[in-house]
Scaffold this motif. Structure first.
Motif, mmCIF file in Angstrom:
data_model
loop_
_atom_site.group_PDB
_atom_site.id
_atom_site.type_symbol
_atom_site.label_atom_id
_atom_site.label_comp_id
_atom_site.label_asym_id
_atom_site.label_seq_id
_atom_site.Cartn_x
_atom_site.Cartn_y
_atom_site.Cartn_z
ATOM 1 N N VAL A 16 -0.318 -2.607 6.417
ATOM 2 C CA VAL A 16 0.900 -1.889 6.053
ATOM 3 C C VAL A 16 1.404 -1.067 7.236
ATOM 4 C CG1 VAL A 16 1.826 -0.071 4.567
ATOM 5 C CG2 VAL A 16 0.325 -1.821 3.599
ATOM 6 N N LYS A 17 0.504 -0.485 7.992
ATOM 7 C CA LYS A 17 0.889 0.304 9.153
ATOM 8 C C LYS A 17 1.598 -0.559 10.189
ATOM 9 C CE LYS A 17 -0.972 3.438 12.673
ATOM 10 N NZ LYS A 17 -2.206 4.100 13.192
ATOM 11 N N GLU A 18 1.059 -1.747 10.436
ATOM 12 C CA GLU A 18 1.708 -2.662 11.383
ATOM 13 C C GLU A 18 3.084 -3.076 10.878
ATOM 14 O OE1 GLU A 18 1.380 -7.200 13.171
ATOM 15 O OE2 GLU A 18 -0.308 -6.393 12.011
ATOM 16 N N LEU A 19 3.182 -3.349 9.578
ATOM 17 C CA LEU A 19 4.462 -3.733 8.990
ATOM 18 C C LEU A 19 5.504 -2.650 9.239
ATOM 19 C CD1 LEU A 19 6.203 -5.562 7.109
ATOM 20 C CD2 LEU A 19 5.308 -4.199 5.198
ATOM 21 N N GLY A 20 5.141 -1.396 8.924
ATOM 22 C CA GLY A 20 6.090 -0.311 9.105
ATOM 23 C C GLY A 20 6.514 -0.142 10.544
ATOM 24 N N LYS A 21 5.553 -0.238 11.459
ATOM 25 C CA LYS A 21 5.861 -0.062 12.881
ATOM 26 C C LYS A 21 6.826 -1.136 13.372
ATOM 27 C CE LYS A 21 3.694 0.234 17.464
ATOM 28 N NZ LYS A 21 4.605 1.320 17.868
ATOM 29 N N ARG A 22 6.584 -2.378 12.968
ATOM 30 C CA ARG A 22 7.452 -3.469 13.433
ATOM 31 C C ARG A 22 8.854 -3.363 12.839
ATOM 32 N NH1 ARG A 22 4.003 -8.870 12.654
ATOM 33 N NH2 ARG A 22 6.011 -9.804 13.235
ATOM 34 N N LEU A 23 8.947 -2.987 11.573
ATOM 35 C CA LEU A 23 10.259 -2.849 10.938
ATOM 36 C C LEU A 23 11.054 -1.704 11.555
ATOM 37 C CD1 LEU A 23 9.319 -3.363 7.169
ATOM 38 C CD2 LEU A 23 10.739 -4.881 8.545
ATOM 39 N N VAL A 24 10.393 -0.590 11.792
ATOM 40 C CA VAL A 24 11.082 0.598 12.316
ATOM 41 C C VAL A 24 11.369 0.450 13.812
ATOM 42 C CG1 VAL A 24 10.895 3.084 12.714
ATOM 43 C CG2 VAL A 24 10.131 2.103 10.538
ATOM 44 N N ASP A 25 10.349 0.037 14.585
ATOM 45 C CA ASP A 25 10.546 -0.110 16.028
ATOM 46 C C ASP A 25 11.585 -1.185 16.342
ATOM 47 O OD1 ASP A 25 8.663 1.825 16.332
ATOM 48 O OD2 ASP A 25 7.095 0.526 17.177
ATOM 49 N N LYS A 45 -2.734 -0.419 -4.383
ATOM 50 C CA LYS A 45 -2.139 -1.766 -4.377
ATOM 51 C C LYS A 45 -1.288 -2.032 -3.142
ATOM 52 C CE LYS A 45 -2.032 -2.198 -9.425
ATOM 53 N NZ LYS A 45 -1.188 -2.466 -10.611
ATOM 54 N N ARG A 46 -1.368 -1.167 -2.158
ATOM 55 C CA ARG A 46 -0.514 -1.326 -0.980
ATOM 56 C C ARG A 46 -1.040 -2.402 -0.046
ATOM 57 N NH1 ARG A 46 0.646 5.094 0.359
ATOM 58 N NH2 ARG A 46 2.031 5.446 -1.442
ATOM 59 N N THR A 47 -0.246 -3.439 0.102
ATOM 60 C CA THR A 47 -0.482 -4.498 1.078
ATOM 61 C C THR A 47 0.859 -4.788 1.728
ATOM 62 O OG1 THR A 47 0.046 -6.310 -0.450
ATOM 63 C CG2 THR A 47 -2.264 -5.519 -0.434
ATOM 64 N N PRO A 48 0.883 -5.473 2.865
ATOM 65 C CA PRO A 48 2.182 -5.819 3.445
ATOM 66 C C PRO A 48 3.102 -6.526 2.443
ATOM 67 C CG PRO A 48 0.462 -6.230 5.044
ATOM 68 C CD PRO A 48 -0.232 -5.861 3.765
ATOM 69 N N THR A 50 3.114 -6.371 -0.977
ATOM 70 C CA THR A 50 3.633 -5.516 -2.052
ATOM 71 C C THR A 50 4.671 -4.526 -1.527
ATOM 72 O OG1 THR A 50 1.790 -3.932 -1.778
ATOM 73 C CG2 THR A 50 1.511 -5.701 -3.410
ATOM 74 N N VAL A 51 4.485 -4.058 -0.296
ATOM 75 C CA VAL A 51 5.467 -3.130 0.275
ATOM 76 C C VAL A 51 6.778 -3.853 0.573
ATOM 77 C CG1 VAL A 51 5.981 -1.594 2.210
ATOM 78 C CG2 VAL A 51 3.698 -1.576 1.186
ATOM 79 N N ILE A 52 6.687 -5.090 1.067
ATOM 80 C CA ILE A 52 7.913 -5.883 1.297
ATOM 81 C C ILE A 52 8.646 -6.085 -0.023
ATOM 82 C CG2 ILE A 52 8.814 -8.140 1.984
ATOM 83 C CD1 ILE A 52 6.441 -8.289 3.976
ATOM 84 N N ASP A 53 7.885 -6.406 -1.093
ATOM 85 C CA ASP A 53 8.505 -6.571 -2.412
ATOM 86 C C ASP A 53 9.224 -5.290 -2.838
ATOM 87 O OD1 ASP A 53 7.500 -9.124 -2.550
ATOM 88 O OD2 ASP A 53 5.806 -8.603 -3.856
ATOM 89 N N ALA A 54 8.590 -4.136 -2.599
ATOM 90 C CA ALA A 54 9.191 -2.860 -2.985
ATOM 91 C C ALA A 54 10.449 -2.574 -2.173
ATOM 92 C CB ALA A 54 8.172 -1.733 -2.807
ATOM 93 N N LEU A 55 10.425 -2.894 -0.888
ATOM 94 C CA LEU A 55 11.608 -2.695 -0.043
ATOM 95 C C LEU A 55 12.760 -3.589 -0.493
ATOM 96 C CD1 LEU A 55 9.815 -2.530 3.434
ATOM 97 C CD2 LEU A 55 11.034 -0.634 2.326
ATOM 98 N N GLU A 56 12.410 -4.792 -0.913
ATOM 99 C CA GLU A 56 13.443 -5.705 -1.413
ATOM 100 C C GLU A 56 13.981 -5.213 -2.746
ATOM 101 O OE1 GLU A 56 14.068 -10.495 -2.307
ATOM 102 O OE2 GLU A 56 12.051 -9.691 -1.941
#
Length: 512
Positions: A16-25, A45-48, A50-56
Motif C-alpha cells: 500500500v505504501k508503494e501504491l501511494g508513493k507512485r500515485l502521488v509522486d 483489509k488494506r492491500t493495494p 482494496t485501496v484501488i477499489d476504494a479510490l475508484e
C-alpha cells in the motif's frame, strides 16, 4: 493495457505504501486524496487492490485509471503533466484521451501510438500535423493548445469538445432536415476556408473528424498529412490519394476537401453514405467507389433543386467543375441556408423547440412546475452528450450515469420521472437493471423506463417483458422514436400534481 505508450510500466504495486508513493509522486492524485481512499478500508483489509477499489468507489480514480493502476501501469497515466482520464478515440496512427491539465481543465490529448514513436518519419509527420493545426484559430476548428514529448511519448493537446462527433451523431439521428444539414456543411466550409488562408487543406475530411460543441457548432479536427514526406512517401489519406490520381488533380488540391464536404452533406441529407464504409484498403482505393455515386435524388427525391445543385457541384468528378475554394462553397451554402430558413419542414426534426410543454406562465414553468427529470444510463461520453443535448432542448432535465449500480444508487437518492437505458452500452447488464426498475415501479411509485436495445439484445426482447410504463425500443431507432417512447411511458406515470401537459407525439403532425 497501456502497451501503446512507450514509457515502461513498473508493474503492480506490492505494498500500500508503494501504491501511494507512485500515485502521488506521479501526479495522478494528491496525498490527501490517497488518504481518503485509505481511510475507507479497515486496517486489517488494506492491500493495494482494496485501496484501488476504494479510490475508484470514491471517484478519485476513474475506471480507466483504476484498471491501469491494477495492472501496474500507473506511470503511463500522466504525460507531460496531463492526467489521462479515459480513452476517447483510437486510430492506426494515434489515440486520443480526455485528460486534465495542471489546473483541472479538461483537454483532449492525442498521443502517437508506441509502434510509431521509434520511427523518425512517423514522429516528424505527427509533429507536422500539430504545427500546422496550431496556426488555426477559428470557431469551426478545434484549437491546438500544446505540443510536446515525455520520455519518448509524443503528444499534442487540443481543446476538449464535449458534444461528440458527426459519425456518432448520424448513427443515432439518421438523416437531417435540409436546413440543419446545410448549417453543418456551412460550419465545415467556414473552417476549411480559414485553414486555406494559411495554405492548409484538411486531407482527411470525414464525419469522424467533425466534432460538435455544446452549442451545436461543428468543428474540424485531425487535419491530415498531405503531399510527400521527407523521403517522398505519399502521406495522403487513401481516399484523397485515389481521388486526386484518378482526376489528375494536383496534390493537396483544396477542391479535394470540397468533394468530401459534398459527401458529408450527401449523407446528412439522405441518411445514406455515398459509398459503403470499409476498412479494406483495396476497396478504399477503387476509383469507381468515388466516381459512380448514386444520384442524391434517388435517395431523397423531394430535396429542393438548388440544394441538389450545390451537392452536385461539391462532388463533381472533374475538379474544375467544383467550387474553386472553400470560401466560395461557404458563400453558396450561406445563400442556400437563407432560402431554407423560412421553408416549413415536416421531418424528424419537426417541432424541435419543445416536446414537453408546461401549462401556465413562464414563472410557473421555471418554478413550481418543473420539467420531467430523466436519468440517462450511458457510459459512452460522445453518445451521452448527443442524447443529453437533444432531450434537454425538448423539455427534459437530463442527468447521466455510467452503469446499473450508479443508476440504482441515484434512484434511491433522488428518483427521476423517467429512465432511458442504452442497452448497447450496458450489455447483458441491461436485463437485470430493466427487471429491477420494473419491479421497483410495481412495488411503489411507478417510473417511466425506456430501454433502447441492440439488434442482438432484441432477439431476447421477450425476456424484458415490456409494460405500459417500461417500454423497449430496438435499434436502429431515431432520437425522435426514443422521445416518443418516453412520452408514452411518462403519460402513464407522471404525477398530476406536477401539472405537466405532454404533447402527444404518438400522432402524426405532418398533415397539420
Amino acid at each position: 493495457m497501456a502497451w501503446f505508450l512507450s514509457k515502461k510500466p513498473s508493474g503492480p504495486a506490492k505494498t500500500v505504501k508503494e501504491l501511494g508513493k507512485r500515485l502521488v509522486d506521479g501526479g495522478l492524485i494528491t496525498q490527501q486524496q490517497f488518504d481518503v481512499g485509505l481511510s475507507a478500508v479497515p486496517s486489517s483489509k488494506r492491500t493495494p487492490e482494496t485501496v484501488i477499489d476504494a479510490l475508484e468507489e470514491a471517484g478519485i480514480l476513474t475506471n480507466f485509471q483504476a484498471d491501469l493502476t491494477r495492472n501496474g501501469e500507473i506511470e503511463t497515466l500522466v504525460i507531460g503533466g496531463y492526467k489521462l482520464i479515459y480513452r476517447n478515440a483510437a486510430g492506426a496512427f494515434a489515440r486520443v484521451y480526455r485528460a486534465e491539465d495542471k489546473n483541472g481543465r479538461s483537454v483532449a490529448l492525442k498521443v502517437l501510438r508506441g509502434r510509431h514513436a521509434s520511427d523518425p518519419q512517423q514522429v516528424a509527420a505527427f509533429e507536422k500535423e500539430a504545427r500546422m493545426a496550431a496556426k488555426l484559430k477559428h470557431p469551426n476548428v478545434v484549437p491546438i493548445l500544446d505540443v510536446g514529448s515525455d520520455d519518448g511519448r509524443h503528444y499534442f493537446v487540443m481543446e476538449f469538445v464535449e458534444g461528440g462527433n458527426l459519425r456518432d451523431f448520424l448513427t443515432i439521428r439518421g438523416k437531417l432536415s435540409p436546413k440543419d444539414a446545410v448549417g453543418i456543411a456551412l460550419d465545415i466550409a467556414e473552417g476549411l476556408a480559414h485553414a486555406m488562408k494559411f495554405g492548409i487543406t484538411h486531407r482527411d475530411l470525414k464525419p469522424g473528424n467533425v466534432l460538435f460543441d455544446t452549442r451545436g457548432n461543428a468543428k474540424l479536427v485531425d487535419f491530415g498529412l498531405g503531399g510527400e514526406g521527407d523521403d517522398g512517401a505519399d502521406l495522403r489519406a487513401v481516399e484523397y490519394s485515389t481521388l486526386e490520381k484518378a482526376t489528375q488533380a494536383p496534390r493537396d488540391d483544396p477542391r479535394s476537401d470540397l468533394f468530401f464536404l459534398g459527401s458529408i452533406l450527401y449523407e446528412l441529407l439522405t441518411g445514406v453514405p455515398p459509398w459503403p464504409s470499409t476498412s479494406v484498403r483495396s476497396e478504399r482505393s477503387s476509383v469507381s467507389r468515388y466516381r459512380d455515386v448514386t444520384p442524391i435524388v434517388d435517395h431523397a427525391p423531394d430535396l429542393p433543386p438548388a440544394l441538389v445543385s450545390v451537392v452536385g457541384k461539391l462532388m463533381a468528378w472533374n475538379p474544375t467543375s467544383r467550387y474553386r475554394t472553400a470560401a466560395e462553397a461557404a458563400d453558396a451554402l450561406r445563400s442556400l441556408a437563407a432560402t431554407l430558413a423560412d421553408v416549413p419542414e415536416h421531418t424528424d426534426l419537426e417541432d424541435e423547440s419543445s416536446d414537453l410543454s408546461l401549462d401556465g406562465s413562464a414563472e410557473e414553468r421555471s418554478g413550481e412546475r418543473p420539467p420531467p427529470k430523466l436519468l440517462l444510463v450511458e457510459n459512452r461520453p460522445s453518445k451521452r452528450g448527443i442524447i443529453t443535448e437533444y432531450l434537454s432542448k425538448r423539455g427534459f432535465e437530463v442527468i447521466g450515469c455510467d452503469g446499473a449500480d450508479d443508476a440504482l444508487a441515484m434512484l434511491e437518492l433522488d428518483p427521476p420521472d423517467a429512465v432511458l437505458v442504452m442497452g448497447e452500452a450496458l450489455g447483458d447488464g441491461l436485463f437485470g437493471l430493466f427487471g429491477t426498475l420494473k419491479a421497483q415501479g410495481a412495488e411503489g411509485e411507478p417510473i417511466a423506463v425506456v430501454a433502447l436495445v441492440s439488434a442482438a439484445q432484441a432477439k431476447k426482447k421477450n425476456a424484458l417483458a415490456a409494460t405500459g410504463t417500461c417500454r423497449v425500443l430496438a435499434q436502429p431507432a431515431s432520437l425522435r422514436s426514443v422521445r416518443s417512447e418516453l412520452f408514452r411511458a411518462l403519460k402513464r406515470v407522471l404525477s398530476e400534481s406536477r401539472m405537466i401537459r405532454l404533447r402527444d407525439y404518438s400522432q402524426s403532425t405532418s398533415g397539420k
